[in-house]
Scaffold this active site. Structure first.
Site, PDB file in Angstrom:
ATOM      1  N   ASP A  73      18.413  18.411 -32.979  1.00 23.36           N
ATOM      2  CA  ASP A  73      18.502  17.453 -31.886  1.00 23.36           C
ATOM      3  C   ASP A  73      17.142  16.876 -31.500  1.00 23.36           C
ATOM      4  OD1 ASP A  73      21.301  17.791 -31.514  1.00 23.36           O
ATOM      5  OD2 ASP A  73      20.924  19.663 -30.447  1.00 23.36           O
ATOM      6  N   ASN A 113       5.873 -12.874   7.552  1.00 28.05           N
ATOM      7  CA  ASN A 113       4.671 -12.805   8.379  1.00 28.05           C
ATOM      8  C   ASN A 113       3.667 -13.885   7.998  1.00 28.05           C
ATOM      9  OD1 ASN A 113       5.535 -10.729   9.953  1.00 28.05           O
ATOM     10  ND2 ASN A 113       4.386  -9.124   8.895  1.00 28.05           N
ATOM     11  N   ASN A 153       0.646  -3.214  11.019  1.00 26.76           N
ATOM     12  CA  ASN A 153       0.908  -2.809   9.639  1.00 26.76           C
ATOM     13  C   ASN A 153       0.939  -1.294   9.512  1.00 26.76           C
ATOM     14  OD1 ASN A 153       1.365  -3.742   6.939  1.00 26.76           O
ATOM     15  ND2 ASN A 153      -0.664  -2.960   6.414  1.00 26.76           N
ATOM     16  N   GLU A 163       0.793  -1.227   0.000  1.00 30.93           N
ATOM     17  CA  GLU A 163       0.000   0.000   0.000  1.00 30.93           C
ATOM     18  C   GLU A 163       0.822   1.271   0.000  1.00 30.93           C
ATOM     19  OE1 GLU A 163       0.637  -1.261   4.243  1.00 30.93           O
ATOM     20  OE2 GLU A 163       0.038  -2.218   2.373  1.00 30.93           O
ATOM     21  N   ASP A 169      25.842  16.642 -27.773  1.00 31.11           N
ATOM     22  CA  ASP A 169      26.465  17.429 -28.823  1.00 31.11           C
ATOM     23  C   ASP A 169      27.745  18.038 -28.265  1.00 31.11           C
ATOM     24  OD1 ASP A 169      25.504  19.354 -27.139  1.00 31.11           O
ATOM     25  OD2 ASP A 169      24.362  20.455 -28.633  1.00 31.11           O
TER      26      ASP A 169
END
Length: 921
Positions: free
Chosen positions: A668, A732, A757, A354, A396
């Protein structure tokens, strides 16, 4: 001073101050092509464009309420109030409520909401409050962080702007307040002069002036054009630029994309010049109509996003397998299927990554803020990780390896002797050209003494111009001296000018250009190149005064007069920057349109060891497989066209490299689009800035090296969270499966899992600010989901070993082996589980010995201490009964440090084996 030069400098001044938000137009055009969205647009828009193409210019201007000299500012303001800003809807940020909904609607929050509803229905109000708090915190934290990041990114983008040159017919005293409201009180523009305005402020009826390098800022009808070529490949798929005219040649044309005199927003001018009237802006443009069809269509994910998605799905697949197992085992062994369901859902919450979106956003935003202090503007946050993954930087030469401050060092005749005539001819050419003035022109025009001597305003009249393009690599102007004769003056690359010369001037004598003279000329120019000078040839011819319009065909039978030679000295910082990039595993390759001798000398001066030089002609002759091999063994590429640069970048990517390209010119833009990370500067032409992902306010390779390190630091911190989450989750769930199979009650209540958690996730919020070991910054870093899976399988079970040891401790030592004593058991595992989860942050953040060889940053250390303190306080303090916990006996805190030390020692031992076998990342 030349009014065009003044205009260019005025434009540069404005670009440093105005705001703009038009960075995603080219990206969106690419999306349209990639997603296969139909190019159909509303019939009314097609009809409007066709009518505008065939209408008389004066009638069209009247219909738009405009004038050949443009709108007044009051008229423009009134139209703007009616039609809105020149922005397509796709580019607008989400409203706050939509952003809040997007922050909420992820699997994690939906799962938690379901848990909260079930808890409420079962009258478990404490669990409902805890779960609801978790949802609220997660959503608001992400909303606040992303809003803050977006605001910072917008502020950074605002430092770079794209503008358009607009004719304003009247800037009277009455109009001044309106003008100042939009453009700033510091601007004072006289009546009838062109003004530079932010693209978003354009309105239908505005008359704009276009030249090489400009973005087309809206849908326009050409009023006048001179050799105008426009690149509109993103709209039509045509690889070559198309020429546009002031009139529609084919009256029967009904496809808007085939109209000769209509210009489309998002395309760009390759060469030539024009004036045009704006027909439509924002969503009313052809581009806007296409964009509206993909408003709900996400862009194809970048390599970075794809990597994050793979890792997320790895964890989600793991959850899909483990959660049903937990449900079935607990349901059959405990008999309480509702409790088993709640517990399984809690496990699902624990397994959901999460915090991954917030950690990713936070680390990228922190990187963007860091780079902003280094004068680097990050337009797309994902580009920071690409910075870290980059292993090849193509750049360049001018302004990157060199100072970008060109001096006119020599003006000589064909044989290398000083010649004022050559300087005078070069000056007239630079003075009268209306295209994009480069640094060479500026260096020539700085010779004020020549201007005073020639007095072009009184002695010369410009007749016509043959603009520069990247195939001819030369440009010409035709001037009339006192209406006596016409003089065509051409300047450009030596070989390209020699190709149209048939004679040579030496003093007052003019000789035919023989092979012997040609060989001698090449010797003289080669000697100048060996000195590090960039040589531009100057040629001319007299023509009768009877002609007023000239074309490329007139660039023939010229007389070579001499050369102007320029010096662009290398920057002092270039050599150490190249060394630093090499030490960090980034190979630098020079891609330039300049000749090989000048490039080679500059490379020697900055310490770039040449591994072979490849010329544009060689690139042209090679097949893709041959060139793919050659780009690996060469690091200097000279005399390249824009197509050559793009092809080299594309093949380097095909070879498995993450390629950065740094450039600032029109030539470019294709390579900038193709590269994994396009890098430009704030003084670049519009098309280059649009194509780039990152814009530098200082053109310095040293800044790039710092960006590379910050990209790797950002990636390392993201990877820490993913590895911690993956291994902790695996451990876990494995522990839960063991406990569920052998213990007659739940090893932890659903609310315990959720609180644990939540606390663990809060401890991770400091990871974006953590230190990263220097060793991890040495080499490019990329996503490797397979490695993360292996890491999870190796380190996850280690915590399970000590979880099971804690089970045994609570069961046999403290007698928590009955349903009546389950709260004591759950409290013991709650504390041990939280502390091992928090410690894994420090064990896995570095391959070294934590706390001794590598210390976490102060915010992460402080967060760890705070979470450990809260974890111990919950069962020991007055809130224990609210969370269905109970105080632990003192003897528990004797065993706890031993368990934690043993856990750290085993983790360190396994880590040493893992590093020796597979490396760290």
């Amino acid at each position: 001073m030349d009014i065009t030069l003044l205009k260019e400098r005025f434009a540069a001044f404005l670009r440093s101050r105005h705001l703009g938000r038009h960075f995603r137009r080219l990206a969106l055009l690419d999306t349209l092509a990639q997603t296969g969205v139909s190019r159909e647009v509303p019939p009314t828009l097609t009809q409007t464009l066709v009518r505008a193409a065939t209408a008389d210019p004066d009638d069209l201007l009247r219909q738009l309420g405009s004038h050949r000299d443009g709108l007044t500012e009051a008229e423009a303001a009134a139209i703007r109030a009616r039609v809105g800003l020149n922005e397509v809807e796709h580019e607008k940020p989400l409203p706050w409520w939509a952003h809040l909904w997007h922050c909420y609607k992820n699997p994690f929050n939906l799962l938690l909401t379901l848990l909260a509803v079930i808890s409420y229905l079962t009258e478990d109000m404490k669990a409902t409050v805890v779960i609801g708090t978790m949802v609220l915190l997660s959503t608001l934290l992400r909303f606040w962080q992303e809003a803050k990041s977006n605001k910072a990114a917008d502020a950074l983008k605002a430092m770079v702007s794209n503008t358009a040159t607009v004719l304003r017919r009247d800037l009277s005293e009455e109009a001044a307040p309106i003008f100042e409201q939009y453009y700033g009180a510091h601007l004072h523009v006289k009546h009838g002069k062109p003004v530079e305005v932010p693209i978003k402020l354009l309105v239908p009826g505005d008359v704009i002036v276009l030249s090489a390098g400009d973005m087309i800022p809206a849908d326009c009808r050409v009023l006048s054009a001179k050799d105008l070529f426009v690149a509109q490949a993103a709209m039509t798929g045509e690889s070559m630029p198309v020429e546009k005219f002031a009139v529609q040649r084919l009256a029967s044309a009904i496809n808007p994309l085939e109209l000769d005199n209509i210009l489309f927003m998002g395309t760009n001018v390759v060469s030539g010049s024009a004036t045009a009237v704006v027909l439509a802006t924002g969503n009313a443009t052809y581009f806007g109509a296409l964009a509206s069809r993909v408003t709900a269509t996400d862009r194809a994910p970048t390599a970075f996003q794809a990597g994050v998605n793979k890792v997320s799905w790895l964890l989600i697949r793991f959850m899909a397998v483990m959660v049903p197992l937990v449900l079935l085992i607990n349901g059959f062994t405990k008999g309480d299927w509702l409790e088993a369901l709640l517990f399984a859902l809690s496990i699902a919450v624990g397994l959901t990554p999460e915090m991954l979106p917030m950690i990713v956003t936070s680390t990228l935003a922190k990187g963007a803020v860091f780079l902003s202090r280094k004068k680097v503007i990050v337009k797309r946050l994902d580009a920071i990780q690409n910075f870290g993954a980059m292993d090849v930087l193509c750049t360049d030469k001018t302004g990157t390896l060199t100072q970008d401050k060109i001096f006119l060092a020599r003006h000589v005749d064909v044989w290398g002797e000083e010649s004022d005539e050559v300087l005078a001819m070069a000056y007239l050419n630079s003075y009268y050209q209306t295209g994009l003035k480069n640094l060479l022109d500026v260096a020539v025009l700085e010779h004020v003494d020549v201007h005073q001597k020639l007095n072009p305003a009184n002695n010369y009249r410009k007749v016509d111009e043959i603009p520069f393009d990247f195939n001819r690599r030369r440009m010409s102007v035709v001037v009339s001296e006192r209406e006596d004769h016409h003089e065509l003056i051409c300047k450009g690359a030596v070989e390209e000018v020699l190709a149209v010369c048939s004679r040579v001037r030496h003093g007052d004598a003019i000789e035919p250009l023989t092979p012997e003279l040609l060989a001698r000329i090449r010797e003289v120019t080669a000697e100048l190149n060996e000195e590090g000078l960039r040589v531009v040839a100057v040629a001319a011819k007299e023509v009768p005064p009877s002609k007023e319009v000239y074309s490329v065909a007139d660039e023939s039978d010229l007389t070579l007069i001499g050369y102007v030679a320029f010096l662009d000295p290398p920057k002092e910082s270039t050599a150490p920057a190249l060394k630093a990039l090499a030490e960090h595993g980034v190979a630098v390759k020079v891609l330039t349109g300049d000749n090989e001798r000048v490039t080679a000398k500059i490379c020697r001066e900055v310490g770039l060891e040449q591994q072979g030089v490849l010329l544009g002609g060689d690139v042209e002759r090679m097949s893709d497989p041959e060139l793919a091999q050659a780009v690996e063994h060469h690091n200097v590429f000279a005399k390249l066209t824009p197509a050559h640069k793009e092809r080299i970048v594309r093949l380097l990517k095909a070879n498995g490299h993450v390629v950065g390209f740094m450039g600032d010119g029109i030539n470019d833009a294709p390579a900038l689009r193709t590269a994994d990370i396009g890098i430009s500067v704030d003084t670049a032409v519009d098309i280059a800035k649009e194509a780039a992902d990152i814009i530098l306010l200082e053109k310095s390779l040293m800044v790039l090296d710092e960006g590379v390190q910050e990209g790797r630091r950002t990636f390392a911190n993201m990877l820490k969270y993913i590895k911690m989450t993956a291994s902790s989750n695996f451990g876990n769930v494995f522990s839960v499966l063991v406990a569920s199979a052998f213990i007659p009650f739940l090893p932890m209540l659903p609310m315990h899992l959720l609180v644990q958690n939540l606390l663990y996730d809060v401890s991770q919020t400091a990871i974006p600010f953590d230190n990263v070991d220097e060793e991890l910054l040495k080499q490019p870093q990329r996503w490797n989901p397979a490695d993360i899976g292996r890491f999870m399988a190796f380190f996850g079970p280690i915590s399970s070993v000590f979880d099971i040891l804690t089970y045994a401790l609570m069961w046999f030592v403290f007698g928590a082996n009955t349903v009546a004593q389950q709260t004591l058991f759950q409290s013991g595992w709650f504390v041990e589980g939280l502390l091992t989860q928090t410690l894994i942050v420090h064990m896995i953040r570095t391959p070294k010995i934590p706390f001794i060889q590598s210390r976490a940053a102060a915010p992460l250390m402080a967060m760890t201490v705070a979470i450990i303190a809260i974890g111990i306080f919950l069962p020991m303090g007055p809130l224990a009964h609210y969370f269905k916990l109970q105080p632990l006996p003192p003897l528990y805190f004797v065993f706890l440090p031993l368990i934690l030390l043993a856990y750290m020692a085993l983790t360190q031992a396994v880590k040493g084996y893992y590093v020796r076998r597979w490396g760290w990342q």
